[in-house]
Design an enzyme around this catalytic site. Structure first.
Site, PDB file in Angstrom:
ATOM      1  N   PHE A 156      42.904  25.492  49.649  1.00 30.12           N
ATOM      2  CA  PHE A 156      43.163  25.767  51.067  1.00 30.12           C
ATOM      3  C   PHE A 156      44.656  25.904  51.340  1.00 30.12           C
ATOM      4  CE2 PHE A 156      39.143  23.496  50.741  1.00 30.12           C
ATOM      5  CZ  PHE A 156      38.301  24.337  51.454  1.00 30.12           C
ATOM      6  N   LEU A 157      45.435  26.260  50.318  1.00 32.58           N
ATOM      7  CA  LEU A 157      46.883  26.266  50.533  1.00 32.58           C
ATOM      8  C   LEU A 157      47.351  27.463  51.348  1.00 32.58           C
ATOM      9  CD1 LEU A 157      47.950  28.434  48.220  1.00 32.58           C
ATOM     10  CD2 LEU A 157      47.646  26.432  46.766  1.00 32.58           C
ATOM     11  N   LYS A 208      34.678  27.200  51.803  1.00 35.35           N
ATOM     12  CA  LYS A 208      35.912  27.995  51.776  1.00 35.35           C
ATOM     13  C   LYS A 208      35.819  29.216  52.698  1.00 35.35           C
ATOM     14  CE  LYS A 208      39.734  29.921  50.549  1.00 35.35           C
ATOM     15  NZ  LYS A 208      41.082  29.457  50.565  1.00 35.35           N
ATOM     16  N   PHE A 253      46.080  26.652  65.553  1.00 31.46           N
ATOM     17  CA  PHE A 253      45.532  28.011  65.442  1.00 31.46           C
ATOM     18  C   PHE A 253      45.096  28.577  66.788  1.00 31.46           C
ATOM     19  CE2 PHE A 253      45.430  29.649  61.116  1.00 31.46           C
ATOM     20  CZ  PHE A 253      46.118  28.615  60.524  1.00 31.46           C
ATOM     21  N   LEU A 254      45.811  28.170  67.821  1.00 31.80           N
ATOM     22  CA  LEU A 254      45.556  28.740  69.143  1.00 31.80           C
ATOM     23  C   LEU A 254      46.808  29.462  69.648  1.00 31.80           C
ATOM     24  CD1 LEU A 254      43.419  26.084  71.097  1.00 31.80           C
ATOM     25  CD2 LEU A 254      42.669  28.246  70.073  1.00 31.80           C
ATOM     26  N   CYS A 264      44.759  36.378  52.606  1.00 33.21           N
ATOM     27  CA  CYS A 264      43.509  35.595  52.646  1.00 33.21           C
ATOM     28  C   CYS A 264      42.582  35.936  53.793  1.00 33.21           C
ATOM     29  CB  CYS A 264      43.842  34.111  52.675  1.00 33.21           C
ATOM     30  SG  CYS A 264      44.567  33.567  51.147  1.00 33.21           S
ATOM     31  N   LYS A 267      40.829  39.479  53.975  1.00 34.21           N
ATOM     32  CA  LYS A 267      39.959  39.680  52.812  1.00 34.21           C
ATOM     33  C   LYS A 267      38.756  38.719  52.847  1.00 34.21           C
ATOM     34  CE  LYS A 267      40.731  38.285  48.235  1.00 34.21           C
ATOM     35  NZ  LYS A 267      40.936  37.346  47.488  1.00 34.21           N
TER      36      LYS A 267
HETATM   37  C1  UDX Z   1      45.490  30.874  55.073  1.00 30.58           C
HETATM   38  C2  UDX Z   1      44.795  29.533  55.264  1.00 30.58           C
HETATM   39  O1  UDX Z   1      45.500  28.765  56.255  1.00 30.58           O
HETATM   40  C3  UDX Z   1      44.710  28.777  53.959  1.00 30.58           C
HETATM   41  O2  UDX Z   1      43.979  27.574  54.144  1.00 30.58           O
HETATM   42  C4  UDX Z   1      44.010  29.663  52.925  1.00 30.58           C
HETATM   43  O3  UDX Z   1      43.912  29.021  51.694  1.00 30.58           O
HETATM   44  C5  UDX Z   1      44.741  30.995  52.787  1.00 30.58           C
HETATM   45  O4  UDX Z   1      44.822  31.611  54.068  1.00 30.58           O
HETATM   46  P1  UDX Z   1      47.970  31.805  54.936  1.00 30.58           P
HETATM   47  O5  UDX Z   1      47.373  33.159  54.852  1.00 30.58           O
HETATM   48  O6  UDX Z   1      49.072  31.439  54.021  1.00 30.58           O
HETATM   49  O7  UDX Z   1      46.842  30.673  54.725  1.00 30.58           O
HETATM   50  O8  UDX Z   1      48.530  31.672  56.410  1.00 30.58           O
HETATM   51  P2  UDX Z   1      48.339  30.822  57.729  1.00 30.58           P
HETATM   52  O9  UDX Z   1      49.545  29.988  57.950  1.00 30.58           O
HETATM   53  O10 UDX Z   1      47.055  30.129  57.778  1.00 30.58           O
HETATM   54  O11 UDX Z   1      48.373  32.013  58.809  1.00 30.58           O
HETATM   55  C6  UDX Z   1      47.494  33.122  58.699  1.00 30.58           C
HETATM   56  C7  UDX Z   1      47.787  34.178  59.717  1.00 30.58           C
HETATM   57  O12 UDX Z   1      47.343  33.782  61.006  1.00 30.58           O
HETATM   58  C8  UDX Z   1      49.242  34.564  59.889  1.00 30.58           C
HETATM   59  O13 UDX Z   1      49.324  35.964  60.003  1.00 30.58           O
HETATM   60  C9  UDX Z   1      49.648  33.895  61.180  1.00 30.58           C
HETATM   61  O14 UDX Z   1      50.694  34.581  61.835  1.00 30.58           O
HETATM   62  C10 UDX Z   1      48.360  33.970  61.965  1.00 30.58           C
HETATM   63  N1  UDX Z   1      48.220  32.921  62.985  1.00 30.58           N
HETATM   64  C11 UDX Z   1      48.079  31.618  62.623  1.00 30.58           C
HETATM   65  C12 UDX Z   1      48.177  33.275  64.337  1.00 30.58           C
HETATM   66  O15 UDX Z   1      48.288  34.446  64.693  1.00 30.58           O
HETATM   67  N2  UDX Z   1      48.002  32.291  65.268  1.00 30.58           N
HETATM   68  C13 UDX Z   1      47.863  30.975  64.937  1.00 30.58           C
HETATM   69  O16 UDX Z   1      47.700  30.144  65.846  1.00 30.58           O
HETATM   70  C14 UDX Z   1      47.915  30.627  63.574  1.00 30.58           C
END
Ligand code: UDX
Length: 434
Positions: A156-157, A208, A253-254, A264, A267
């Protein structure tokens, strides 16, 4: 413990390094000889805070080594992590041919029972296939039967905090039908003192995909609400704050913005829709999640056009190209669609990103890359903020104002206070705030 990791990509490299840091004897293999030579010379092919130092430290301590030799990596570990790519196919499914090849290779080479762990993100029922391939008779006829054990242990990184996420996880998911594998995996992860979810392989695989899809849905949901805020005059940040205080919803995530990108979420949502369809279920809600995500980029480009009117020959400055801060990753970054849309209408694009410009050059054509935020602002008709980097938060708007041709700021990440920017004399637009 003797650990093998197959695949030196993002997941494999971080996992191998962290397992070594936890005191294990780790061999990490990749078919890309150039990558292995670079790693042996202390060069890390990805930008990830803290990773390079940790690799060097563990290589020096002889707990971590790299190889192209498949036989060596298979023979080395009691536990073998499969962390090879599962790239998207045209139909949205995941290409599992690398996983199958590795499983076949393990079946052909291993002389004693191994614990074979799926670390790459795979659709549900992949573990079942891996089990079949590892069993005697499946291409291994005539070979003495060895009972390998299969585990699903998804990762989940997040990019940018991958090492921390690995060493301080919210939870560890271990899906297996083997008691022995369960005990070995529990021992391996014991030093992290994290909550472990033990389950069967299929449920672990689903955890996942369901987790990533749920987070993507949260982002699209708040972006949809942001559009209602714009139409009605409400403020999305206040709405999200008010929602997030409900513990059942949670505040993370809001953040409304330009939607998700990266390797990730897009896909995994595609692959989840695909595997659901294969099993006879139309996952309509996730199709809508993707649609909202695509629309969010188009709406932002439209906002720029609404302010500037004719885009032909206008100069538009872009700050931030990577899909999120502190990475050079350009995969499915909102900046690509937004810049392409503006270029299509004849706008000239100048851009700056402290990490991602080299990578951006391979995916974006006709962009003038600048050395600073202020070079971008010079003579620009609009300045766009597409990635929320701390460096950008410190920008001197008085200076920017003098440099720009027209004082237009389009903030795709709600980084600034609308009232303040307007009092400085900017025409300012953002997401879900009027
Ligand atoms: C993500 C998951 O968090 C991780 O657990 C998984 O293993 C791989 O995918 P990552 O892609 O590195 O990780 O980025 P993350 O920090 O989660 O952000 C994902 C996307 O969502 C980014 O484009 C970010 O800008 C966007 N985002 C995130 C938003 O638009 N709003 C939010 O509130 C949070």
């Amino acid at each position: 413990m003797k650990i093998s990791v197959i695949g030196c990509g993002y997941v494999g490299l971080v996992a191998a390094t962290c397992f070594a840091e936890m005191g294990n004897d780790v061999v990490c293999q990749d078919i890309d000889g150039e990558k292995i030579r670079a790693l042996e010379g202390g060069k890390v092919p990805i930008f990830e805070p803290g990773l390079e130092e940790l690799i060097k430290k563990n290589v020096r301590a002889k707990r971590l080594s790299f190889t192209v030799d498949f036989e060596k990596v298979v023979l080395h570990g009691e536990v073998i992590f499969i962390a090879v790519g599962t790239p998207p196919r045209d139909d949205g499914g995941a290409d599992l041919s690398y996983i199958e090849n590795v499983a076949r290779g393990i079946a052909a080479i291993a002389k004693v029972p191994k614990i074979v762990v799926e670390k790459s993100t795979v659709p549900v029922l992949t573990g079942e296939r891996v089990e079949q391939v590892l069993k005697c008779g499946n291409g291994n006829a005539g070979k003495e039967c060895i009972q390998h054990m299969v585990v699903s242990n998804p990762e989940f990184l997040r990019e940018g905090s991958a090492v921390k996420d690995f060493l301080e996880p919210d939870r560890i998911v271990i899906g297996t039908n083997s008691e022995k594998a369960r005990a070995v995996m529990e021992k391996l992860y014991a030093p992290l003192k994290a909550k472990i979810v033990f389950t069967d392989i299929k449920s672990a695989e689903l955890i996942k995909h369901a987790s990533n899809s749920f987070l993507a849905a949260k982002i699209s949901f708040i972006n949809a609400v942001a559009n209602i805020c714009e139409k009605t005059g409400a403020n999305i940040q206040d709405v999200a704050y008010g929602m997030g205080l409900d513990k059942r919803i949670g505040a993370s995530f809001l953040n409304a913005g330009l939607g998700y990108g990266g390797a990730c979420f897009p896909k995994d949502v595609d692959a989840f829709i695909w595997i659901a369809e294969r099993n006879g279920y139309d996952f309509g809600i996730l199709k809508e999640v993707q649609k909202i995500n695509r629309l969010q980029r188009a709406l932002f480009a439209k906002k720029v056009e609404d302010i500037l009117w004719v885009l032909k020959d206008k100069t538009i400055g872009v700050l931030g190209l990577a899909f999120k801060p502190n990475t050079d990753d350009m995969r499915l970054a909102p900046s690509i669609d937004i810049i392409n849309a503006l270029q299509k209408e004849g706008a000239k694009i100048k851009a700056y990103d402290p990490e991602a410009m080299e990578r951006a050059k391979t995916v974006l054509r006709g962009v003038e890359y600048c050395n600073s935020m202020y070079d971008v602002a010079k003579d620009a008709d609009a300045l766009l903020f597409l990635t929320e980097l701390d460096e950008f938060r410190k920008i001197d708007f008085e200076k920017v104002k003098k440099l720009m041709r027209q004082q237009v700021i389009c903030d795709g990440r709600n980084m600034f206070n609308p009232a303040e920017l307007r009092s400085l004399g900017f025409n300012y637009v953002s997401i879900g705030r009027v």
